[in-house]
Design an enzyme around this catalytic site. Sequence first.
Site, mmCIF file in Angstrom:
data_model
loop_
_atom_site.group_PDB
_atom_site.id
_atom_site.type_symbol
_atom_site.label_atom_id
_atom_site.label_comp_id
_atom_site.label_asym_id
_atom_site.label_seq_id
_atom_site.Cartn_x
_atom_site.Cartn_y
_atom_site.Cartn_z
ATOM 1 N N ASP A 92 4.056 2.550 -6.504
ATOM 2 C CA ASP A 92 3.218 1.595 -5.787
ATOM 3 C C ASP A 92 1.774 2.037 -5.861
ATOM 4 O OD1 ASP A 92 5.410 0.118 -5.082
ATOM 5 O OD2 ASP A 92 5.621 1.023 -3.118
ATOM 6 N N ASN A 205 -4.545 -9.613 4.040
ATOM 7 C CA ASN A 205 -3.599 -10.147 3.053
ATOM 8 C C ASN A 205 -3.211 -9.098 2.017
ATOM 9 O OD1 ASN A 205 -3.699 -12.810 4.165
ATOM 10 N ND2 ASN A 205 -5.687 -13.091 3.163
ATOM 11 N N GLN A 363 3.501 -6.386 18.542
ATOM 12 C CA GLN A 363 3.075 -6.949 17.266
ATOM 13 C C GLN A 363 1.845 -6.254 16.695
ATOM 14 O OE1 GLN A 363 4.926 -9.552 15.642
ATOM 15 N NE2 GLN A 363 6.288 -8.740 17.207
ATOM 16 N N ASP A 374 14.444 -1.630 3.915
ATOM 17 C CA ASP A 374 14.657 -0.334 3.264
ATOM 18 C C ASP A 374 14.700 0.771 4.305
ATOM 19 O OD1 ASP A 374 14.420 -1.791 0.926
ATOM 20 O OD2 ASP A 374 12.363 -1.166 0.533
#
Length: 386
Positions: A92, A205, A363, A374
Amino acid sequence: MRATGALLEDHGQHSLRGKQVQVNAPRIGAGKEAVTICSSSLADGCPGSGSTASAEPTPIQKMTAREPDAPAQRKTMLSENALFGMGNPLLDISAVVDKDFLDKFGLKPNDQILAEDHHKTLFEEIAKKNDVEYHAGGATQNSVKVAQWMIQEPHRVATFFGCIGTDRFGEILKQKSREAHVDARYYEQSEQPTGTCAACINGSNRSLVANLAAAECYEKEKHLDLDGNWELVEKAKVYYIAGFFLTVSPESILKVAKHASENNKIFCTNLSAPFICQFFKERLMKVMPYVDILFGNETEAATFAEVLGFETDDIAEIAKKTQNLPKVNTKRQRVVVFTQGKDDTAATVGGGVTMFPVLEMDQNKIVDTNGAGDAFVGGTTRKSSS
């Protein structure tokens, strides 16, 4: 397809509290050595950690036939290579990018896609960013890494097999696995580059682009069958291979699954994604008779039920019918765990199904729910390994 093949499993970022078990949720950034859930899952909370049993044991405690171990006992109960994982490794690569970068490669601010030809230069370009971060990712590697992080010591309890390239990204991936104290024994080949997932962060995002590449090149005869590697398989007590690997090397999965069954060890797998149930049903059902613990989320469970003709959309009934599918090792009753995000998790307990309410989470502590499944699996396999 919610994710990118070998990439993500999203079973919800929550822990469970039922009548029979309480599961606490430590933060990924806490503890002696922090770990990041990879394949873009930069989560702040890790579900499925150490459990405290009440009078009635949980399905996992019944499966492992042990009481929860005290910290002082843990080191003696756990040994190196006790947990074995095999799957599709990805490096990643995460960095903050601007809108021009997204536009250059035709990326949406929030998306998950497989790389195409026009994305080939993206991975090298994002790697040049000043704030770039690297993590060892891919669904199964995420789970065994979380399990190892929860164990802490001894190191190298978790073993991982998968295919990478003989390149710079492959070297970084090996280094990141070492830092996570996972005993990663990669099959290295030079025909395809190391699989990568670019996490392009723009504000709040994340746009994910995965290039599976070498991850799809695993060869059983050239790696799993080698004496030195197979000895590690034999050494393990618990095995986890996500369903994504069915698209790569089903023969490798079957060899490991049969070994686990013949030796009364625990073999775990995951439905992983609806497309696995739809397009790889034959491969999946060849493995199913050897499965001791099966994971999935509500969408995957519904698809599995439809493909097998269960004629029900009730999650508890699907779990029960799945538990009752043919099984080779009758010494262990199959445990089926279907998560539903924030809704109750269904788990087969003995002859019935228990619905475990999910603990509410602040949250503000949730950075990203991708890969939370995972971590959920990692917590379960860690418990099973002891």
